[in-house]
Design an enzyme around this catalytic site. Structure first.
Site, PDB file in Angstrom:
ATOM      1  N   ASN A   1       2.544   4.891 -11.478  1.00 46.33           N
ATOM      2  CA  ASN A   1       1.260   4.828 -12.161  1.00 46.33           C
ATOM      3  C   ASN A   1       0.085   4.610 -11.204  1.00 46.33           C
ATOM      4  O   ASN A   1      -1.063   4.837 -11.577  1.00 46.33           O
ATOM      5  CB  ASN A   1       1.288   3.701 -13.200  1.00 46.33           C
TER       6      ASN A   1
ATOM      7  N   TYR B   1      -9.868  14.818  -7.733  1.00 45.35           N
ATOM      8  CA  TYR B   1      -8.981  14.000  -8.567  1.00 45.35           C
ATOM      9  C   TYR B   1      -8.105  14.886  -9.451  1.00 45.35           C
ATOM     10  O   TYR B   1      -6.888  14.698  -9.533  1.00 45.35           O
ATOM     11  CB  TYR B   1      -9.808  13.042  -9.427  1.00 45.35           C
TER      12      TYR B   1
ATOM     13  N   ASP C   1       0.871  -1.174   0.000  1.00 48.20           N
ATOM     14  CA  ASP C   1       0.000   0.000   0.000  1.00 48.20           C
ATOM     15  C   ASP C   1       0.907   1.222   0.000  1.00 48.20           C
ATOM     16  O   ASP C   1       1.533   1.556   1.021  1.00 48.20           O
ATOM     17  CB  ASP C   1      -0.915   0.004   1.226  1.00 48.20           C
TER      18      ASP C   1
END
Length: 251
Positions: A88, A152, A62
């Site tokens: 990514n 976002y 994580d």
């Protein structure tokens, strides 16, 4: 050109396409993500595509948890220097946040952690192990960072700012730092649930693209391959857009 390559979010979607596209230049590809079984399955499926001798290593982590990132970095430090680091991992986790301030805060923090900290923490932990000169750090941004999209888009804009800062910091060492900003690439887990909930979303998005079609994970991966190549040695501090003309370049 046998490179040691790390791809985060490498088990599915664009990350998997990137790992696949980088196989020909790799000595080892390390696939990083939260779900160990997904990573192992991807590693098994990529193995027949890899040139002889290329090692594909799935490592679960994580990337928003500093202690886990430290453990991952310790493992990676045991091997050769890292030639290419592709940050990514991410996602749009703030979608559907409730109207109360606590929900808004949770959504914004979730997007910042998933998209910014996932890149910054691992990069910082590996910075002394990136090959000098010749190392490549490539982050995944988004068209959302350049035209706005709530928490976002703000998180991806922060990724862009970090890339520009790090590029200046590492330029004298011969390490390049760039970002790739995809547009609408529907055949990924990122879009799967939203398109399932609203099948018309695909055609609505395509209608805004001058080239008249959506992009593919492989087309995004091709931009990453360029930035990871020897030919990109003088390309740093750039945000490479891959969006079919949806948003045109700006100087």
């Amino acid at each position: 050109m046998a490179q040691r390559i790390v791809v985060t979010g490498g088990g599915t979607g664009i990350g998997r396409a990137i790992a696949t596209a980088l196989l020909p230049q790799a000595s080892q590809i390390v696939l990083v993500g939260r779900r160990a079984e997904v990573l192992r399955e991807t590693a098994r499926e990529l193995a027949p595509l890899a040139p002889p001798g290329v090692q594909i290593s799935p490592l679960a982590c994580d990337l928003t948890v500093p202690a886990e990132v430290e453990q991952l970095a310790e493992i990676l430090h045991r091997g050769p220097a890292i030639d290419v680091l592709v940050c990514n991992a991410g996602g749009n986790l703030g979608v559907g946040a409730g109207p109360d301030l606590a929900s808004v805060a949770d959504g914004w923090r979730a997007d910042f952690d998933a998209n910014v900290l996932s890149a910054v923490l691992l990069t910082q932990a590996l910075l002394d192990h990136i090959r000098r000169p010749g190392g490549r750090i490539i982050a995944m941004s988004s068209i959302a960072a350049l035209r706005g999209s709530g928490s976002y888009g703000a998180a991806k804009a922060a990724v862009n700012a970090w890339v520009l800062s790090l590029a200046m910091e590492l330029a004298a060492d011969g390490v390049t730092v760039n970002a790739v900003a995809p547009g609408f690439v529907p055949d990924t887990p990122f879009w799967e649930d939203r398109i399932a909930a609203d099948p018309s979303l695909r055609s609505k998005r395509i209608a805004t693209i001058p080239m008249g079609r959506s992009g593919t994970p492989e087309e995004v991966a091709a931009a990453v391959v360029y930035l990871a190549s020897p030919g990109a040695a003088w390309t740093t501090g750039q945000i490479i857009q891959v969006n079919g003309g949806t948003l045109l370049g700006r100087g």
